[in-house]
Write an enzyme that holds these catalytic residues in place. Structure first.
Site, PDB file in Angstrom:
ATOM      1  N   TYR A 156     -30.974 -35.513  12.518  1.00 34.11           N
ATOM      2  CA  TYR A 156     -29.905 -34.852  13.245  1.00 34.11           C
ATOM      3  C   TYR A 156     -29.111 -34.023  12.251  1.00 34.11           C
ATOM      4  O   TYR A 156     -29.036 -34.363  11.077  1.00 34.11           O
ATOM      5  CB  TYR A 156     -29.029 -35.904  13.932  1.00 34.11           C
ATOM      6  N   TRP A 190     -26.071 -33.150  11.112  1.00 30.68           N
ATOM      7  CA  TRP A 190     -24.780 -33.256  10.419  1.00 30.68           C
ATOM      8  C   TRP A 190     -24.869 -33.959   9.063  1.00 30.68           C
ATOM      9  O   TRP A 190     -23.841 -34.333   8.502  1.00 30.68           O
ATOM     10  CB  TRP A 190     -23.793 -34.006  11.298  1.00 30.68           C
TER      11      TRP A 190
END
Length: 763
Positions: A107, A109
């Site tokens: 993901y 981030w």
């Protein structure tokens, strides 16, 4: 001078004798986030993964006893042994099942740096290995990302083009904010929030006399002396917007000329709005009992909006719910009815206050990029359907007009991110997590996901490597220079994948013969052409690296969303089928989805099974779950638990006082949290931020009590609609009771147990 870019700001690391002692916010930042100041104590905390480790059963027999994940100890091993294990398991699964049995679960981030970006590194590696099953969209914006290209334009383009705050200060008179404009959310940007804008912008607009309407269950979602709080019922925003639209149309306050020239599909929407197609006019009197907003207030607001230069904004959180597409679509429809789209100070926004750079007014230049290559595997899932994929291999599902089937996943490789934070219904996730034969996690800290892996590879943090921080539409590009040596035996993601690619026979294709600094220079120079398209003249890499930062100038003209389209819709058509704003979308209608038809409408949600509506919004003291183990986040806890906010009226009814620990529960699970009482939350609603590291009381019981306060043991894992399959975390109902028993010990930040061979007794 050395800087580092983190998601929540730019800081100057303070290092003495090779040890990080402090962080100073960048001198130019108008409203620095305190999150990064607490980084030093977290970098080498006990939560840090220091050496490669393999779950004991998996070490002895890869693919065995997946039901023991999260229960049995790890064995710390050498890097060579760990990498050999990973390479062999990748080869075994590919040979036995094919690349379509491998899921690349990163993901985005994990890092503000554009090279050491875990998602890009993992995907490039897996593409070189022959491909992988991938995910599309995000948990944050799943419904919005799918919907908006059909009716206006892709979300990334819209976010980069939002009308600038300085233009709003000059021209806006009324700012209607569905979901508010929470300053805590705007601490962050994916490539680093180099200069925080929202608090100064709100002050500027307030001083200019802009009036704000905060339509939210939480008063704290908008901080301005010129703000009115309208605490409507959560999930009823679409009904409220429809009633506003009814007033505009029935009283002739809508802009017929704008609708005729710039939109398509007004007639079928109007027939629905006036009740001609379904027999129910969407009047304020109809909406009042649904929203808990008096009908006369709705009428008065509609008239104010029509008589003012009005900006209508919708927060991301509204589309993280059942039928989440509808409030986004209705925001566009309302703005079109007012006829102010493309004008200074008016129109709509789909994310002001959700990230720092939205509304910055700067050029949409995203800086350097690290190529992920091409994926030969075509299978994919909407990201929020991850557990459905694991539990239902081969099952059909709909997505954005496509009829697809879930792949059968045997191996998960995750680098960056934490599914035990961002997915819903974590008890169900724990069951699904036992399905694949092998799970590889590459991370910096012993999160719950790492503790539930088969093999764990320790990765470096941003301060332990060189990189370039750069966010689209942000102020600075940052030279992120390494300031400390890696903690323990941590290695860069790039080095890990280089070593694996060497073992698997595609080292040259992956690395292209470049080391870290070679790649930084390459991706920087590769961005020159995109910079020149925006009239940005980058210095040489050597000058940029020596200076430490490069400021991206603002355009000469203020940014106004869809201004070119308004000035000449023929010369600047939208990327929709009609080239115009689609109030009715024939393409969506042709998909035939009952839960997302061809125009926005009010769709009833299932009746609540519990009395309190849970809002699991973004935290103030961290980004998602990042650095929950740091001092700033831990200082916000109550008796070690994540704080939950209640209205005193709901607390009194349950015998609950400020500072109590409570059990929050529904049909999916239960958790413990510490109580804050506030009149600034509407009765019948409770607020518990996401991101507390998942801490189950029992490692074996899949329905065990979560003792730290992670709301995703309670949120439902159901798609927003057949169109988007986005997450629905905000459609969640719970009840609360005071916890009377002894409090269990928090172990979320402890490393797992490690197995060591018993020493042979001396003869």
């Amino acid at each position: 001078m050395s800087y580092t870019a983190l998601h929540w700001g730019v800081y100057r690391p303070q290092v003495r004798d090779g040890r990080l002692e402090g962080m100073l916010a960048a001198e130019w930042d108008q409203d620095p986030s305190p999150i990064g100041l607490f980084l030093p104590e977290a970098i080498d905390s006990p939560s840090r993964i220091r050496r490669p480790a393999i779950r004991r059963s998996a070490l002895e027999n890869p693919g065995s006893h997946p039901e023991r994940r999260g229960q049995e100890p790890f064995v710390e091993v050498s890097w060579d042994q760990a990498l050999d294990w990973v390479a062999a398991e990748l080869q075994r699964v590919r040979h036995q099942y094919g690349n379509q049995a491998i899921f690349g679960g990163s993901y985005g981030w994990a890092s503000a740096g554009r090279f050491h970006h875990a998602q890009s590194q993992l995907h490039r590696f897996l593409n070189g290995f022959g491909g992988y099953v991938y995910s599309v969209d995000t948990y944050s914006l799943g419904a919005g990302r799918v919907l908006m290209p059909h009716i206006v334009a892709p979300m990334d383009w819209l976010l980069s083009q939002h009308t600038s705050w300085d233009n709003l200060a000059e021209h806006c008179e009324l700012f209607v904010a569905f979901g508010g404009l929470p300053i805590k959310n705007a601490q962050n940007s994916p490539g680093g929030a180099s200069d925080h804008l929202l608090r100064p912008a709100l002050e500027q607009l307030t001083q200019a006399g802009v009036r704000f309407i905060n339509i939210s269950p939480l008063r704290s979602d908008l901080e301005s002396d010129n703000s009115e709080w309208w605490p409507l019922r959560p999930g009823s925003d679409t009904a409220f917007m429809l009633a506003l639209a009814y007033v505009l149309v029935s009283e002739g306050l809508h802009d017929e000329a704008f609708l005729e020239r710039y939109t398509v599909g007004f007639a079928p929407f109007r027939d629905y709005l006036l009740g001609l197609s379904d027999g129910q006019p969407k009047t304020p009197d109809w909406a009042a009992p649904v929203t808990d907003i008096p009908a006369e207030h709705i009428r008065e607001l509609a008239r104010r909006m029509a008589s003012s230069r009005t900006m209508i904004n919708v927060a991301y959180g509204l589309q993280r719910a059942r039928h989440g597409e509808q409030p986004f679509w209705m925001t566009v429809v309302l703005a079109a009815l007012l006829g102010q789209i493309g004008l200074p100070g008016g129109g709509f926004g789909v994310g002001y206050g959700c990230m720092n750079n939205t509304g910055s007014g700067r050029k949409p230049f995203s800086g350097p990029r690290f190529s992920q290559g091409q994926n030969p595997v075509r299978d994919f899932i909407p990201v929020a359907r991850f557990v459905d994929m694991l539990l239902n291999p081969g099952a059909p599902f709909d997505y954005n007009g496509q009829h697809l089937h879930y792949p059968d996943i045997q191996l998960i490789y995750w680098a960056g991110g934490n599914a035990f934070h961002h997915h819903q219904d974590l008890n169900q996730l724990r069951q699904a997590w036992q399905k694949p034969q092998s799970i590889i996690v590459q991370d910096q800290y012993w999160t719950a996901q790492a503790k539930h892996a088969d093999v764990v590879l320790p990765a470096t943090t941003a301060l332990e490597r060189n990189d370039i921080g750069s966010a689209s539409s942000d102020r600075f590009m940052i030279a992120m220079k390494k300031v400390i040596e890696p903690v323990g035996e941590a290695r860069d993601d790039y080095q890990i994948f280089c070593d694996l690619a060497q073992r698997l026979g595609f080292s040259e294709d992956f690395s292209e013969g470049r080391d870290e600094m070679d790649w930084l220079r390459y991706i920087y120079q590769d961005s020159f052409a995109r910079a020149e398209e925006q009239n940005i003249h980058l210095p040489s890499f050597e000058d940029f690296w020596a200076e430490g930062r490069f400021e991206i100038a603002k355009p000469e003209q203020q940014t106004i969303l869809l201004n070119d389209f308004r000035n000449d819709p023929e010369a600047h058509p939208l990327p929709t089928p009609s080239g115009r704003i689609e109030l009715f979308s024939q393409r969506i209608a042709d998909f035939g989805y009952a839960d997302c038809p061809g125009h926005p409408l009010w769709l009833e949600k299932p009746a609540p099974t519990y009395p309190l509506h849970l809002i699991s919004n973004q935290p103030k003291t961290r980004l998602h779950s990042q650095y929950d183990h740091g001092g700033y986040s831990r200082a916000s806890k109550i008796q070690g638990r994540e704080p939950i906010t209640l209205n005193p009226q709901d607390a009194v009814a349950r015998g609950i006082a400020e500072g109590d620990v409570v059990r929050v529960y529904n049909e999916r699970g239960a958790l413990l949290a510490g109580v804050i009482l506030s009149q600034d939350i509407r009765p019948g609603v409770v607020q518990l931020a996401t991101g507390a590291w998942y801490d189950p009381l029992s490692a074996k019981d899949s329905q065990t009590l979560e003792i730290h306060g992670n709301p995703n043991v309670l949120t439902e894992d159901v798609g927003a609609s057949s169109l988007s399959q986005g997450c629905t975390a905000h459609t969640c109902y719970v009840d609360i009771e005071r916890w009377e028993a002894e409090l269990p010990e928090i172990k979320a930040f402890d490393p797992p147990a490690f197995y060591r061979e018993p020493e042979t007794a001396a003869l």
